[in-house]
Design a protein around this motif. Structure first.
Motif, PDB file in Angstrom:
ATOM      1  N   PHE A  18       9.383  83.297 -27.454  1.00  0.00           N
ATOM      2  CA  PHE A  18       8.359  82.435 -28.040  1.00  0.00           C
ATOM      3  C   PHE A  18       7.655  81.606 -26.977  1.00  0.00           C
ATOM      4  N   SER A  19       8.437  81.001 -26.061  1.00  0.00           N
ATOM      5  CA  SER A  19       7.804  80.222 -25.003  1.00  0.00           C
ATOM      6  C   SER A  19       6.966  81.138 -24.102  1.00  0.00           C
ATOM      7  N   TYR A  20       7.364  82.418 -24.009  1.00  0.00           N
ATOM      8  CA  TYR A  20       6.573  83.352 -23.199  1.00  0.00           C
ATOM      9  C   TYR A  20       5.188  83.569 -23.787  1.00  0.00           C
ATOM     10  N   ILE A  21       5.090  83.792 -25.110  1.00  0.00           N
ATOM     11  CA  ILE A  21       3.764  84.077 -25.667  1.00  0.00           C
ATOM     12  C   ILE A  21       2.852  82.851 -25.567  1.00  0.00           C
ATOM     13  N   ILE A  22       3.451  81.645 -25.596  1.00  0.00           N
ATOM     14  CA  ILE A  22       2.647  80.443 -25.360  1.00  0.00           C
ATOM     15  C   ILE A  22       2.196  80.416 -23.900  1.00  0.00           C
ATOM     16  N   ALA A  23       3.140  80.710 -22.990  1.00  0.00           N
ATOM     17  CA  ALA A  23       2.820  80.716 -21.558  1.00  0.00           C
ATOM     18  C   ALA A  23       1.777  81.781 -21.225  1.00  0.00           C
ATOM     19  N   ALA A  24       1.820  82.907 -21.913  1.00  0.00           N
ATOM     20  CA  ALA A  24       0.832  83.961 -21.677  1.00  0.00           C
ATOM     21  C   ALA A  24      -0.563  83.462 -22.029  1.00  0.00           C
ATOM     22  N   ASN A  25      -0.665  82.710 -23.124  1.00  0.00           N
ATOM     23  CA  ASN A  25      -1.961  82.172 -23.549  1.00  0.00           C
ATOM     24  C   ASN A  25      -2.427  81.013 -22.673  1.00  0.00           C
ATOM     25  N   GLU A  56       0.944  72.165 -25.945  1.00  0.00           N
ATOM     26  CA  GLU A  56       1.413  71.197 -26.933  1.00  0.00           C
ATOM     27  C   GLU A  56       2.133  71.883 -28.082  1.00  0.00           C
ATOM     28  N   ALA A  57       1.899  73.186 -28.238  1.00  0.00           N
ATOM     29  CA  ALA A  57       2.573  73.944 -29.290  1.00  0.00           C
ATOM     30  C   ALA A  57       4.074  73.970 -29.059  1.00  0.00           C
ATOM     31  N   ALA A  58       4.465  73.719 -27.808  1.00  0.00           N
ATOM     32  CA  ALA A  58       5.888  73.722 -27.470  1.00  0.00           C
ATOM     33  C   ALA A  58       6.527  72.365 -27.739  1.00  0.00           C
ATOM     34  N   ASN A  59       5.763  71.401 -28.239  1.00  0.00           N
ATOM     35  CA  ASN A  59       6.288  70.073 -28.526  1.00  0.00           C
ATOM     36  C   ASN A  59       6.569  69.915 -30.015  1.00  0.00           C
ATOM     37  N   GLY A  85      20.475  69.370 -47.746  1.00  0.00           N
ATOM     38  CA  GLY A  85      20.999  68.011 -47.760  1.00  0.00           C
ATOM     39  C   GLY A  85      21.876  67.674 -46.572  1.00  0.00           C
ATOM     40  N   LYS A  86      22.104  68.642 -45.674  1.00  0.00           N
ATOM     41  CA  LYS A  86      22.941  68.428 -44.494  1.00  0.00           C
ATOM     42  C   LYS A  86      22.062  68.134 -43.273  1.00  0.00           C
ATOM     43  N   SER A  87      22.699  67.686 -42.189  1.00  0.00           N
ATOM     44  CA  SER A  87      21.970  67.454 -40.936  1.00  0.00           C
ATOM     45  C   SER A  87      21.946  68.747 -40.128  1.00  0.00           C
ATOM     46  N   PHE A  88      20.854  68.936 -39.363  1.00  0.00           N
ATOM     47  CA  PHE A  88      20.665  70.212 -38.680  1.00  0.00           C
ATOM     48  C   PHE A  88      20.013  69.987 -37.320  1.00  0.00           C
ATOM     49  N   ALA A  89      20.480  70.729 -36.318  1.00  0.00           N
ATOM     50  CA  ALA A  89      19.926  70.636 -34.960  1.00  0.00           C
ATOM     51  C   ALA A  89      19.256  71.941 -34.553  1.00  0.00           C
ATOM     52  N   PHE A  90      17.986  71.848 -34.179  1.00  0.00           N
ATOM     53  CA  PHE A  90      17.282  72.954 -33.542  1.00  0.00           C
ATOM     54  C   PHE A  90      17.403  72.739 -32.025  1.00  0.00           C
ATOM     55  N   VAL A  91      16.983  73.725 -31.235  1.00  0.00           N
ATOM     56  CA  VAL A  91      17.086  73.616 -29.777  1.00  0.00           C
ATOM     57  C   VAL A  91      15.866  72.913 -29.182  1.00  0.00           C
ATOM     58  N   ASP A  92      14.698  73.536 -29.330  1.00  0.00           N
ATOM     59  CA  ASP A  92      13.462  73.057 -28.716  1.00  0.00           C
ATOM     60  C   ASP A  92      12.312  73.665 -29.508  1.00  0.00           C
ATOM     61  N   PRO A  93      11.186  72.965 -29.635  1.00  0.00           N
ATOM     62  CA  PRO A  93      10.074  73.521 -30.411  1.00  0.00           C
ATOM     63  C   PRO A  93       9.640  74.912 -29.957  1.00  0.00           C
ATOM     64  N   ALA A  94       9.752  75.207 -28.649  1.00  0.00           N
ATOM     65  CA  ALA A  94       9.305  76.502 -28.132  1.00  0.00           C
ATOM     66  C   ALA A  94      10.442  77.502 -27.982  1.00  0.00           C
ATOM     67  N   SER A  95      11.618  77.180 -28.506  1.00  0.00           N
ATOM     68  CA  SER A  95      12.751  78.099 -28.430  1.00  0.00           C
ATOM     69  C   SER A  95      12.627  79.177 -29.503  1.00  0.00           C
ATOM     70  N   THR A  96      12.881  80.411 -29.126  1.00  0.00           N
ATOM     71  CA  THR A  96      12.807  81.520 -30.078  1.00  0.00           C
ATOM     72  C   THR A  96      14.000  81.512 -31.022  1.00  0.00           C
ATOM     73  N   SER A  97      15.191  81.605 -30.429  1.00  0.00           N
ATOM     74  CA  SER A  97      16.412  81.672 -31.249  1.00  0.00           C
ATOM     75  C   SER A  97      16.833  80.300 -31.757  1.00  0.00           C
ATOM     76  N   GLY A  98      16.281  79.242 -31.149  1.00  0.00           N
ATOM     77  CA  GLY A  98      16.669  77.893 -31.531  1.00  0.00           C
ATOM     78  C   GLY A  98      15.654  77.161 -32.385  1.00  0.00           C
ATOM     79  N   ASN A  99      14.523  77.833 -32.718  1.00  0.00           N
ATOM     80  CA  ASN A  99      13.531  77.187 -33.589  1.00  0.00           C
ATOM     81  C   ASN A  99      12.694  78.194 -34.373  1.00  0.00           C
TER      82      ASN A  99
END
Length: 301
Positions: A96-103, A298-301, A143-157
């Motif tokens: 995911f971060s790659y396709i943003i970086a490509a653009n 900014e899409a990665a934020n 209703g539970k708490s949840f953690a993602f990795v990073d906005p631009a992470s593929t497997s984590g977001n």
């Protein structure tokens, strides 16, 4: 007057010659890379990653005939911005971060890794929770708490959001709290320490941490696994000299087993294979389906 006129002519000749020499010098050095700078997204502790990648640094320096520097960026956005500003020349991105970086930065995917264990280059997003949490299915996450990795992470977001939505869970409204932990490791530690009820990670990261004894599979339990995701690419700046890009690609594809095995940070990799930009079109389609912007850093934020 003749002497003055002749002197002026000579001055003009010298000036013109100097300008031509300057142009020639500029053209000669145009695009020349004297130090290759590689960036890494923060999958682990920065100092540990730098130690892990030291063999790659030495290998590439020898193969390319120029010094190689490696830096770990603060997050995915920083890696993209660093490539856009030409502060780094190549980077290991997630899909995911790659396709943003490509653009945004003109990144060009050249290779990804093939695992020793199964001969595949793809991987998966997983949802992890504590074994004693009482959470058994995705529906239990409401209703539970949840953690993602990073906005631009593929497997984590990106992919976790897709999985959650497909299973009737609104990732923005159905959790009591949700946040970005910053790294894959941080998600696993937050789950293990009970700071969050569940989180998203990659199966590669999970396996690496289990093998290193950093997390216990009897504590951090996988409750859901995604469909396959194309492997994380190593990408170069598209405007690098074609000859250098070719050398980098060949150096990675022909990397010796001893160097590959020394770098635990890249996972259980046997070799690297050539990839192209369109191998990541499936990620573009997923982002489009989710309405996620991939046209700015900014899409990665």
């Amino acid at each position: 007057m003749k002497k003055i006129f002749f002197g002026l002519i000579m001055c003009l000749v010298i000036i013109v010659s100097g300008c031509q020499t300057g142009v020639e010098d500029k053209e000669t050095t145009k695009g020349e890379i004297k130090v290759l700078k590689m960036g890494l997204i923060p999958a682990d502790d920065a100092e540990e990653m730098l130690r892990d990648y030291e063999p790659v640094k030495e290998y590439l320096s020898e193969k390319l005939g120029i010094p190689v520097e490696i830096q770990v960026t603060s997050d995915y956005t920083a890696a993209i911005e660093a490539m856009r500003a030409k502060h780094i020349d190549m980077a290991w991105f997630g899909p995911f971060s790659y396709i943003i970086a490509a653009n945004v930065a003109g990144a060009e995917a050249i290779v990804n890794g093939v695992r020793r264990s199964d001969g595949k280059s793809d991987y998966h997003s997983i949802i992890v929770t504590r074994a004693d949490s009482g959470i058994e299915t995705l529906d239990d996450l409401k209703g539970k708490s949840f953690a993602f990795v990073d906005p631009a992470s593929t497997s984590g977001n990106l992919i976790p959001r897709k999985m959650l939505i497909e299973n009737g869970i609104d990732p923005d409204n159905d959790f009591s709290i949700s946040y970005y932990a910053g790294t894959h490791n941080a998600v696993e530690y937050a789950v293990a320490n009970g700071k969050v009820d569940a989180g998203a990670d990659s199966d590669n990261s999970y396996s690496r941490m289990v093998q290193a004894g950093e997390i216990d599979p009897k504590v951090n339990k996988i409750i859901y696994t995604s469909e396959s995701i194309p492997g994380s690419p190593i990408a170069v700046r598209g405007d690098l000299p074609a000859e250098l890009k070719g050398k980098i690609k060949i150096a990675l594809i022909t990397m010796d087993q001893q160097t590959i095995h020394q770098v635990g940070g890249w996972g259980d990799i046997a070799r690297y294979q050539q990839v192209s930009d369109n191998d990541y079109d499936v990620i573009r389609e997923t982002a489009k389906t989710l309405g996620m912007d991939v046209t700015s850093a900014e899409a990665a934020n």
